[in-house]
Structures are given as C-alpha cells and as structure tokens.
Design a protein around this motif. Structure first.
Motif, PDB file in Angstrom:
ATOM      1  N   VAL A 346       0.832  -1.209   0.000  1.00 10.12           N
ATOM      2  CA  VAL A 346       0.000   0.000   0.000  1.00 10.12           C
ATOM      3  C   VAL A 346       0.864   1.256   0.000  1.00 10.12           C
ATOM      4  O   VAL A 346       0.626   2.184  -0.783  1.00 10.12           O
ATOM      5  CB  VAL A 346      -0.947   0.005   1.215  1.00 10.12           C
ATOM      6  CG1 VAL A 346      -1.847   1.240   1.177  1.00 10.12           C
ATOM      7  CG2 VAL A 346      -1.796  -1.261   1.245  1.00 10.12           C
ATOM      8  N   THR A 347       1.877   1.310   0.864  1.00 11.41           N
ATOM      9  CA  THR A 347       2.737   2.499   0.911  1.00 11.41           C
ATOM     10  C   THR A 347       3.580   2.627  -0.354  1.00 11.41           C
ATOM     11  O   THR A 347       3.852   3.741  -0.807  1.00 11.41           O
ATOM     12  CB  THR A 347       3.653   2.466   2.148  1.00 11.41           C
ATOM     13  OG1 THR A 347       4.382   1.240   2.174  1.00 11.41           O
ATOM     14  CG2 THR A 347       2.848   2.593   3.423  1.00 11.41           C
ATOM     15  N   GLN A 348       4.005   1.510  -0.915  1.00 10.48           N
ATOM     16  CA  GLN A 348       4.757   1.570  -2.170  1.00 10.48           C
ATOM     17  C   GLN A 348       3.895   2.170  -3.284  1.00 10.48           C
ATOM     18  O   GLN A 348       4.357   3.023  -4.043  1.00 10.48           O
ATOM     19  CB  GLN A 348       5.218   0.166  -2.566  1.00 10.48           C
ATOM     20  CG  GLN A 348       6.352  -0.379  -1.715  1.00 10.48           C
ATOM     21  CD  GLN A 348       6.526  -1.877  -1.841  1.00 10.48           C
ATOM     22  OE1 GLN A 348       6.026  -2.497  -2.796  1.00 10.48           O
ATOM     23  NE2 GLN A 348       7.206  -2.485  -0.877  1.00 10.48           N
ATOM     24  N   GLY A 349       2.638   1.721  -3.365  1.00 10.71           N
ATOM     25  CA  GLY A 349       1.740   2.271  -4.377  1.00 10.71           C
ATOM     26  C   GLY A 349       1.473   3.748  -4.165  1.00 10.71           C
ATOM     27  O   GLY A 349       1.472   4.536  -5.123  1.00 10.71           O
ATOM     28  N   GLY A 350       1.268   4.146  -2.902  1.00  8.81           N
ATOM     29  CA  GLY A 350       1.023   5.558  -2.610  1.00  8.81           C
ATOM     30  C   GLY A 350       2.211   6.431  -2.942  1.00  8.81           C
ATOM     31  O   GLY A 350       2.066   7.482  -3.585  1.00  8.81           O
ATOM     32  N   PHE A 351       3.398   6.017  -2.517  1.00  7.91           N
ATOM     33  CA  PHE A 351       4.589   6.824  -2.792  1.00  7.91           C
ATOM     34  C   PHE A 351       4.939   6.844  -4.279  1.00  7.91           C
ATOM     35  O   PHE A 351       5.451   7.840  -4.787  1.00  7.91           O
ATOM     36  CB  PHE A 351       5.793   6.318  -1.987  1.00  7.91           C
ATOM     37  CG  PHE A 351       6.000   7.067  -0.698  1.00  7.91           C
ATOM     38  CD1 PHE A 351       6.309   8.423  -0.711  1.00  7.91           C
ATOM     39  CD2 PHE A 351       5.879   6.421   0.523  1.00  7.91           C
ATOM     40  CE1 PHE A 351       6.492   9.114   0.474  1.00  7.91           C
ATOM     41  CE2 PHE A 351       6.063   7.109   1.709  1.00  7.91           C
ATOM     42  CZ  PHE A 351       6.374   8.456   1.689  1.00  7.91           C
ATOM     43  N   LEU A 352       4.672   5.744  -4.982  1.00  3.71           N
ATOM     44  CA  LEU A 352       4.920   5.726  -6.429  1.00  3.71           C
ATOM     45  C   LEU A 352       4.059   6.772  -7.123  1.00  3.71           C
ATOM     46  O   LEU A 352       4.536   7.507  -8.008  1.00  3.71           O
ATOM     47  CB  LEU A 352       4.620   4.336  -6.997  1.00  3.71           C
ATOM     48  CG  LEU A 352       4.854   4.162  -8.510  1.00  3.71           C
ATOM     49  CD1 LEU A 352       6.314   4.433  -8.856  1.00  3.71           C
ATOM     50  CD2 LEU A 352       4.447   2.756  -8.957  1.00  3.71           C
ATOM     51  N   LEU A 353       2.796   6.874  -6.710  1.00  2.00           N
ATOM     52  CA  LEU A 353       1.902   7.886  -7.278  1.00  2.00           C
ATOM     53  C   LEU A 353       2.396   9.291  -6.930  1.00  2.00           C
ATOM     54  O   LEU A 353       2.366  10.197  -7.780  1.00  2.00           O
ATOM     55  CB  LEU A 353       0.482   7.675  -6.748  1.00  2.00           C
ATOM     56  CG  LEU A 353      -0.601   8.623  -7.288  1.00  2.00           C
ATOM     57  CD1 LEU A 353      -0.689   8.538  -8.810  1.00  2.00           C
ATOM     58  CD2 LEU A 353      -1.952   8.295  -6.652  1.00  2.00           C
ATOM     59  N   ILE A 354       2.866   9.498  -5.697  1.00  2.00           N
ATOM     60  CA  ILE A 354       3.391  10.803  -5.303  1.00  2.00           C
ATOM     61  C   ILE A 354       4.594  11.179  -6.147  1.00  2.00           C
ATOM     62  O   ILE A 354       4.712  12.321  -6.627  1.00  2.00           O
ATOM     63  CB  ILE A 354       3.780  10.793  -3.802  1.00  2.00           C
ATOM     64  CG1 ILE A 354       2.538  10.617  -2.925  1.00  2.00           C
ATOM     65  CG2 ILE A 354       4.492  12.094  -3.425  1.00  2.00           C
ATOM     66  CD1 ILE A 354       2.860  10.388  -1.457  1.00  2.00           C
ATOM     67  N   VAL A 355       5.515  10.237  -6.349  1.00  2.00           N
ATOM     68  CA  VAL A 355       6.720  10.502  -7.140  1.00  2.00           C
ATOM     69  C   VAL A 355       6.349  10.860  -8.578  1.00  2.00           C
ATOM     70  O   VAL A 355       6.877  11.827  -9.155  1.00  2.00           O
ATOM     71  CB  VAL A 355       7.661   9.277  -7.124  1.00  2.00           C
ATOM     72  CG1 VAL A 355       8.785   9.455  -8.140  1.00  2.00           C
ATOM     73  CG2 VAL A 355       8.247   9.073  -5.733  1.00  2.00           C
ATOM     74  N   ILE A 356       5.444  10.093  -9.170  1.00  2.00           N
ATOM     75  CA  ILE A 356       5.038  10.360 -10.560  1.00  2.00           C
ATOM     76  C   ILE A 356       4.426  11.745 -10.693  1.00  2.00           C
ATOM     77  O   ILE A 356       4.742  12.499 -11.623  1.00  2.00           O
ATOM     78  CB  ILE A 356       4.043   9.272 -11.038  1.00  2.00           C
ATOM     79  CG1 ILE A 356       4.749   7.919 -11.154  1.00  2.00           C
ATOM     80  CG2 ILE A 356       3.424   9.668 -12.380  1.00  2.00           C
ATOM     81  CD1 ILE A 356       3.794   6.770 -11.429  1.00  2.00           C
ATOM     82  N   MET A 357       3.555  12.119  -9.766  1.00  2.00           N
ATOM     83  CA  MET A 357       2.906  13.422  -9.838  1.00  2.00           C
ATOM     84  C   MET A 357       3.893  14.562  -9.543  1.00  2.00           C
ATOM     85  O   MET A 357       3.785  15.647 -10.113  1.00  2.00           O
ATOM     86  CB  MET A 357       1.729  13.479  -8.868  1.00  2.00           C
ATOM     87  CG  MET A 357       0.527  12.651  -9.279  1.00  2.00           C
ATOM     88  SD  MET A 357      -0.110  13.126 -10.935  1.00  2.00           S
ATOM     89  CE  MET A 357       0.530  11.775 -11.932  1.00  2.00           C
ATOM     90  N   ALA A 358       4.845  14.329  -8.644  1.00  2.00           N
ATOM     91  CA  ALA A 358       5.852  15.357  -8.368  1.00  2.00           C
ATOM     92  C   ALA A 358       6.711  15.608  -9.598  1.00  2.00           C
ATOM     93  O   ALA A 358       7.026  16.757  -9.928  1.00  2.00           O
ATOM     94  CB  ALA A 358       6.723  14.921  -7.184  1.00  2.00           C
ATOM     95  N   VAL A 359       7.088  14.534 -10.292  1.00  2.00           N
ATOM     96  CA  VAL A 359       7.843  14.677 -11.541  1.00  2.00           C
ATOM     97  C   VAL A 359       7.011  15.411 -12.584  1.00  2.00           C
ATOM     98  O   VAL A 359       7.500  16.306 -13.291  1.00  2.00           O
ATOM     99  CB  VAL A 359       8.270  13.291 -12.079  1.00  2.00           C
ATOM    100  CG1 VAL A 359       8.850  13.420 -13.490  1.00  2.00           C
ATOM    101  CG2 VAL A 359       9.298  12.658 -11.156  1.00  2.00           C
TER     102      VAL A 359
END
Length: 482
Positions: A346-359
């Motif tokens: 769950v945290t991996q999926g959440g942080f992956l989405l955060i990283v993609i949107m930050a980029v």
C-alpha cells in the motif's frame, strides 16, 4: 493523592448535570467545534499568502513563517499537553487552550505589521497544540467502548474536512475582501464556543500533582525553532550563510540535548525509547517524509498559482479542494487495503503515485499550465498522500508493545508537525534562493525556483518510496525488549 475530576466533579445532583453525563456527544460538542476551527486555520492562509505578502510588503521566505510557525508550535506543545491533561481539569485546560487560540486569532487579525501577525499565529498554534490531545483523551473517557469507533470517526472527519475546506474558503474570501477577514470571522466563532463550553463541557478523568520538566520545554522550543529559522534565512536575499549555518548547528545541538535529557527522565515529554523498535523508527521516518512533502506542496502550489500562473485566490482555492478531499477518501480505501495486503504494497503504491505526480509537476509547470491539469495532478498527488498516511500510522502503532501506545501518539503528532514546519520552510527557501540566483527576470526566475523545489520534493518522495520497500509486515514484527 490524586485529586478526582470525574464527570461529576462536584458530586452535584443537579438534574442538568446528570442529564449531560448521559449524553457524551453534548459534552464533547465544544471540543469538536474548537478542533474544527484549529484545523481550519492550519490551512486557511495557504491561498491567502500572496495577498498577505503584498499587504505587509514581505517576501516568500518571511510569508511561509505564517504557515510553518503554526506547525512548529503544535509540534512543541503536543508533548506538554500530555502533562497538562493530567495536572489540570478538562474545563480549565479547554478554556486556556481556546482562550489562547482566540487571542492569537484576534492579534493576527488586527496586527499592522508582520511580526505581530506572526505572534498571533504563534499563540494560535499553542492553543491548537493543546486542543487535539485533549479532544482525543476526552472522547476516550466519556464514550463507552462500543461507541468509541464511531466517536473516533468524528475525529477523522474533523481532521480531514477542516483542512480540506480551509484553502477553498480562504480563496473565496480573499478574492473580494481583506485576508484579515479570515481571522475576524474565526475569532467570534471561537469566543462563542467558549460560551457554549461553559454549559456543556464537564471535567473527566483525574488530576494529579506532577512536575513539568522546564528544561525539556526550553530545549525543544529553542532547538526546533532554531532549525526552522536557520533554514528560513538561507533563502533571504540579504541572508548570511555563516549566520544560517551557526543557527542551524546550534539548533541541532540543542535538539540533541533535548533527546539526551528525555532518555534520562523517568517521565519524559517524549519517550525516545520508542525508537529502539526498528519498525517504529522506519515508519516514523516515512511519516516525516510524507508530511514534509504534503506541507511543501500545499505551500508551493498556491504561491505558483497566484504569482506565476496569475490565478485568482478563488481559483487557487478551488484548485486545491479536490486533492484535499481525496486525502480522506484514499485514507479509507488504503486502511482496508492495509488490513488485506499489509503495509508494504500500500505504501509503495502511494509513494509511487506521489513521485510520478511530483515529476509531472516539475516538468509541466509553466506560465500557461492548464487549470484542469493542475487540479488533476494535485488531486492525484494528494490521493497518494492519503494512501500512505493511514497505513503508516496503523503500522507504527502495531510495531510497539501495548504499554507504549500512549507514548507513540504524541511522538507521531510531534514529529509530523515539526517535519511539516521544517520541510515547508526548506522547500520555500530552495525556491527563493534559486529565483534570487537566476539570471532570468520575473516571473521566469520564480518559475525556475518552483521547478527546483519540486525536483527536491521528488527526491524526498523517492526516498520515502525506497524506505517503503524496507517495512517489515506487521505479522512478522517482533517488538524489542525495553
């Protein structure tokens, strides 16, 4: 000998008080209102900052203090609240905390200079820092066990809805009125709530005579304030890097003294023995990164939207609303996914989405970025934040013995408040420093600063993603012996 302060503090047989004891929702009504207002003021200035900067003739590095000092004071005050809740009655502590919040609101509203507005926000933060622990403790004391879940749902609603509404309400107000109206509107509501509490709030629990360690308060206040101030002056046009370095070093040294003292005390403000549990340490670091990212985005985007993209305050507030609401939605979803799949996925999926949107934000922000695209990117990033927040909190509590859970809550709130304060200051400092050093003219120099700040935010989120791969599943946890 403890001094009893139960639901019948004076052993009164008055029918009015007897009827109230059977209605815990009425008892906590004033606490719900007070915490809603405190959470509202936490984010309400985000969309108003550009107007505040213009009115008070201050720059971004000074303006961000009006947001970050609120988080800072909450972080410093929450550990003290645990001591105060035991020493003073519910009514006395509520009156003091809401009184401080109301006084700070009035000071900030009538202030004619930046230092006075900042003083008002500081006093507001002290009141807010006392309110939330009091809110949680009172709910646990007055509601029967079978209704605690529903009652804590109200806590979640207050924490989720108020910060979500803050930027949007602020945008509508500041669009056609002075930013001071934000304070003028909240102050009478807070004062009216004090009047309500006189009739509805009852003393619960017991008071006992304990001694507060003043050295701990001094160390934590000076240390964390020094770190925040050091990061802030780095980005000032006339800032002296040597002075900033000395202030930062002094701040970190004083914080080290604070931690050393807590480890020696039998009743510390914050129990750092919690970090002997590796899983709690890792989850705390992830939580610190998450809040630094969240507060940083909430600070940077309104500044970008109004100073570079030339959006109105109302448009800026509406831009943030879907994302703020999605934090609560994703929190509900991720909580269930955590129960089913564990914390890592769950945290991996959440942080992956955060990283993609930050980029995506770092690459696409320009002077003409589509409003709808901004809404979507921010909403998805906040969905990722909410997806991490609930599981990482549950995981932190599951990673320690039951005997230490009471110490974990203030530690978690304090760390996240301080990380939001320092993270926001650091990102704004990076933005302003880059803009000052740029050879481009405004607004392109400021846009360059925003890009660098979002790339920094991406690195932070990437670190959180990396750490999420090292979270041991709760069923495998073996708490260390203390």
């Amino acid at each position: 000998m403890p001094c009893s302060s139960s639901l019948h503090p004076n052993s009164s047989s008055e029918s009015g008080e007897d009827s109230l004891t059977n209605k815990p929702s009425i008892i906590v009504a004033s606490l719900v209102v007070a915490n809603f207002l405190a959470q509202l003021m936490q984010t309400m200035l985000n969309t108003a900052l550009p107007r505040v900067m213009q009115d008070l003739a201050i720059h971004e590095n000074q303006a961000q203090w009006l947001i970050t000092v609120y988080y800072l004071m909450i972080g410093i005050t929450v550990p003290v609240a645990g001591f105060l809740i035991g020493k003073f009655t519910t009514r006395a502590l509520f009156m003091a905390s809401v009184g401080a919040f109301t006084a700070g609101t009035l000071i900030a509203g009538i202030a004619w200079s930046f230092p006075l507005v900042l003083t008002g926000r500081l006093v507001q933060g002290i009141g807010a820092g006392l309110l939330f622990p009091l809110f949680q403790t009172t709910i646990l004391r007055v509601f029967p066990k079978e209704k605690i879940g529903a009652a804590m749902g109200v806590v979640g609603l207050v924490l989720g809805l108020a910060p979500a509404l803050g930027p949007t309400l602020s945008g509508f107000v500041v669009q056609n009125h002075s930013w001071r109206l934000l304070f003028y509107a909240v102050a009478p509501l807070a004062a009216a709530n004090l009047f309500l509490a006189h009739f509805t709030l009852r003393n619960v629990g017991e008071t006992h005579h304990t001694k507060l360690d003043t050295r701990s308060i001094i160390y934590s206040s000076l240390g964390f304030a020094g770190i925040l101030y050091g990061f802030s002056i780095v980005g000032e046009e006339k800032g002296n890097l040597v002075v900033a370095g000395v202030v930062l070093l002094a701040g970190f040294l004083i914080v080290a003294l604070f931690i050393k003292r807590q480890l020696k005390l039998t009743a510390p403000l914050l129990d750092f023995k919690l970090f002997r549990h590796r899983s709690f340490t890792r989850s705390s670091i992830v939580g610190v990164i998450l809040f630094a990212v969240m507060v940083g985005v909430e600070l940077l985007l309104p500044l970008y939207a109004q100073t570079i993209r030339d959006l109105t305050p109302r448009e800026s507030g509406l831009m943030l609303l879907p994302g703020a609401l999605l934090i609560g939605v994703s929190g509900l979803i991720s909580g269930r996914l955590y129960d089913r799949f564990g914390v890592s996925r769950v945290t991996q999926g959440g942080f992956l989405l955060i990283v993609i949107m930050a980029v995506a934000l770092a690459l696409t922000l320009s002077t003409k970025t589509s409003f709808n695209l901004l809404v979507i990117m921010y909403a998805l990033l906040m969905f990722g934040v909410g997806a991490v927040m609930a599981p990482i909190t549950a995981y932190a509590m599951a990673s320690i013995p039951n005997t230490m859970v009471a110490h974990a809550s203030p530690m978690t709130i304090t760390l996240r408040s301080l990380s939001g304060s320092i993270g926001g200051a650091l990102l704004v400092t990076i933005m302003t420093s880059t803009a000052s050093a740029s050879s481009l003219s405004f607004p392109l120099n400021m846009l360059e600063g925003v890009h660098i700040a979002f790339w920094t935010l991406t690195v932070l989120a990437g670190l959180g993603l990396y750490l999420s791969f090292h979270l041991q599943e709760a069923r495998k946890l073996k708490p260390a012996n203390i």
